[in-house]
Design an enzyme around this catalytic site. Sequence first.
Site, short mmCIF file in Angstrom:
data_model
loop_
_atom_site.label_atom_id
_atom_site.label_comp_id
_atom_site.label_asym_id
_atom_site.label_seq_id
_atom_site.Cartn_x
_atom_site.Cartn_y
_atom_site.Cartn_z
N HIS A 143 -6.40 42.01 25.58
CA HIS A 143 -6.10 43.44 25.51
C HIS A 143 -5.05 43.81 26.55
O HIS A 143 -5.07 43.32 27.68
CB HIS A 143 -7.36 44.28 25.77
CG HIS A 143 -8.40 44.11 24.72
ND1 HIS A 143 -8.44 44.89 23.59
CD2 HIS A 143 -9.43 43.24 24.61
CE1 HIS A 143 -9.46 44.51 22.84
NE2 HIS A 143 -10.07 43.50 23.44
N CYS B 203 -12.72 50.36 18.85
CA CYS B 203 -12.70 48.93 19.18
C CYS B 203 -13.60 48.73 20.38
O CYS B 203 -13.32 49.25 21.47
CB CYS B 203 -11.28 48.47 19.48
SG CYS B 203 -11.17 46.75 20.06
N GLY B 204 -14.70 48.00 20.19
CA GLY B 204 -15.66 47.82 21.27
C GLY B 204 -15.11 47.04 22.44
O GLY B 204 -15.23 47.45 23.59
N THR B 205 -14.48 45.89 22.16
CA THR B 205 -13.91 45.09 23.26
C THR B 205 -12.76 45.85 23.93
O THR B 205 -12.59 45.79 25.15
CB THR B 205 -13.42 43.73 22.75
OG1 THR B 205 -12.48 43.93 21.68
CG2 THR B 205 -14.56 42.86 22.28
N GLY B 206 -11.98 46.59 23.13
CA GLY B 206 -10.89 47.39 23.69
C GLY B 206 -11.38 48.51 24.56
O GLY B 206 -10.77 48.87 25.58
N ASN C 195 -10.04 39.08 10.59
CA ASN C 195 -9.22 40.29 10.47
C ASN C 195 -8.84 40.50 9.00
O ASN C 195 -8.95 39.58 8.19
CB ASN C 195 -7.94 40.14 11.32
CG ASN C 195 -8.23 40.13 12.79
OD1 ASN C 195 -9.00 40.95 13.29
ND2 ASN C 195 -7.62 39.20 13.51
N ASN D 234 -11.27 38.45 23.66
CA ASN D 234 -9.98 38.56 22.98
C ASN D 234 -9.04 39.36 23.88
O ASN D 234 -9.49 40.11 24.75
CB ASN D 234 -10.13 39.20 21.59
CG ASN D 234 -10.90 40.51 21.62
OD1 ASN D 234 -11.39 40.94 22.66
ND2 ASN D 234 -11.01 41.17 20.49
N ASN E 267 -17.92 46.50 18.18
CA ASN E 267 -18.55 47.35 17.16
C ASN E 267 -19.26 46.52 16.11
O ASN E 267 -20.35 46.86 15.65
CB ASN E 267 -17.49 48.25 16.51
CG ASN E 267 -16.97 49.30 17.46
OD1 ASN E 267 -17.74 49.99 18.12
ND2 ASN E 267 -15.66 49.42 17.56
N GLU F 18 -5.08 47.27 16.84
CA GLU F 18 -5.71 45.96 16.92
C GLU F 18 -4.84 44.86 16.32
O GLU F 18 -4.21 45.04 15.27
CB GLU F 18 -7.07 45.97 16.23
CG GLU F 18 -8.11 46.82 16.96
CD GLU F 18 -9.52 46.47 16.54
OE1 GLU F 18 -9.86 45.27 16.57
OE2 GLU F 18 -10.27 47.39 16.17
N ARG F 19 -4.85 43.74 16.98
CA ARG F 19 -4.15 42.55 16.52
C ARG F 19 -4.66 42.14 15.14
O ARG F 19 -5.84 41.94 14.93
CB ARG F 19 -4.39 41.42 17.54
CG ARG F 19 -3.75 40.11 17.23
CD ARG F 19 -4.11 39.07 18.28
NE ARG F 19 -5.55 38.87 18.41
CZ ARG F 19 -6.10 37.89 19.11
NH1 ARG F 19 -5.35 37.03 19.76
NH2 ARG F 19 -7.41 37.78 19.18
#
Length: 298
Positions: free
Chosen positions: A162, A222-225, A62, A160, A73, A213-214
């Site tokens: 969310h 945010c791909g995972t989000g 990060n 991760n 992403n 994002e954290r």
Amino acid sequence: MRFTKMHGCGNDYIYIDCFEETVEDESAAAAALSDRHFGIGSDGLILIKKGTKADFEMVMYNPDGSRAEMCGNAIRCVARYVYDKKYTDSLKFTVESMGKIKYIDLILENGEVSLVRVDMGVPELNAKSIPVVSPSDRAIGERIRIDGRIFKMTCVSMGNPHAVMFIDEDPRSFDLEHYGSLVENNTAVFPNKVNAEFARVIDRNNIEMRVYERGAGETLACGTGTCATVVSAILNGYADNDVTVHLLGGDLKISWSGDENDSVFMTGPAEYAFNGEINLSKIDLDKITKIKSALTHN
């Protein structure tokens, strides 16, 4: 040190090719290079390495220098990069991040990578594993009070953590900075902090979303989000199995069967911004840290 700037739907990272470059202090480099005033400017730093468990490894930081588990992403950009650099000639290969392996499919158009499809794995819904402190084994449609306002929250880990909250208003006018920061740093509920998504359902195949994002604050995508948001929408009965999510930086297509044993699939672009070279030793990280601290306390 040479670098490549890439983005997926505006979620921009600095990519260092560790087949050719060496980074001594990765965390400090991430903080220095990611600064948008004194460094290159990005949502974080990605190191591309030879994999030990997969074909390639993505090491992600990060912008505050903290290590991150996964970015949908970024992994698409890594996939395009290694193919374009001819580190592989296969359209199917694997990339690991923090020990988790993702399966990649490249989609070509006129011989060039146009889209990347990623098997993002099975969503984690167990509250303790995410982790989130919840009265139930799973936090699905659970009420949470944030600065006097009640939201219905669904928590999912895609590698991760969310916390997804569906809202009725336009996400573009939502006070994301205020509520997102409060959610991220609520360690009584989220022991490892959390990525916060605020989404509005347009119809059963389209969702609008913004993300805080954290360790990074708001990003354009945010791909995972996005995956977590679609999983949450399906679990709450708001969406069908194939959904286009409209983010500030572009659109991502997410597919999930709804079966908790099945993987979530993400399809989206990976774009180059520019290549460059920088002398890392000339960036004053202490100065950056002091300025950020002063801004925070003001």
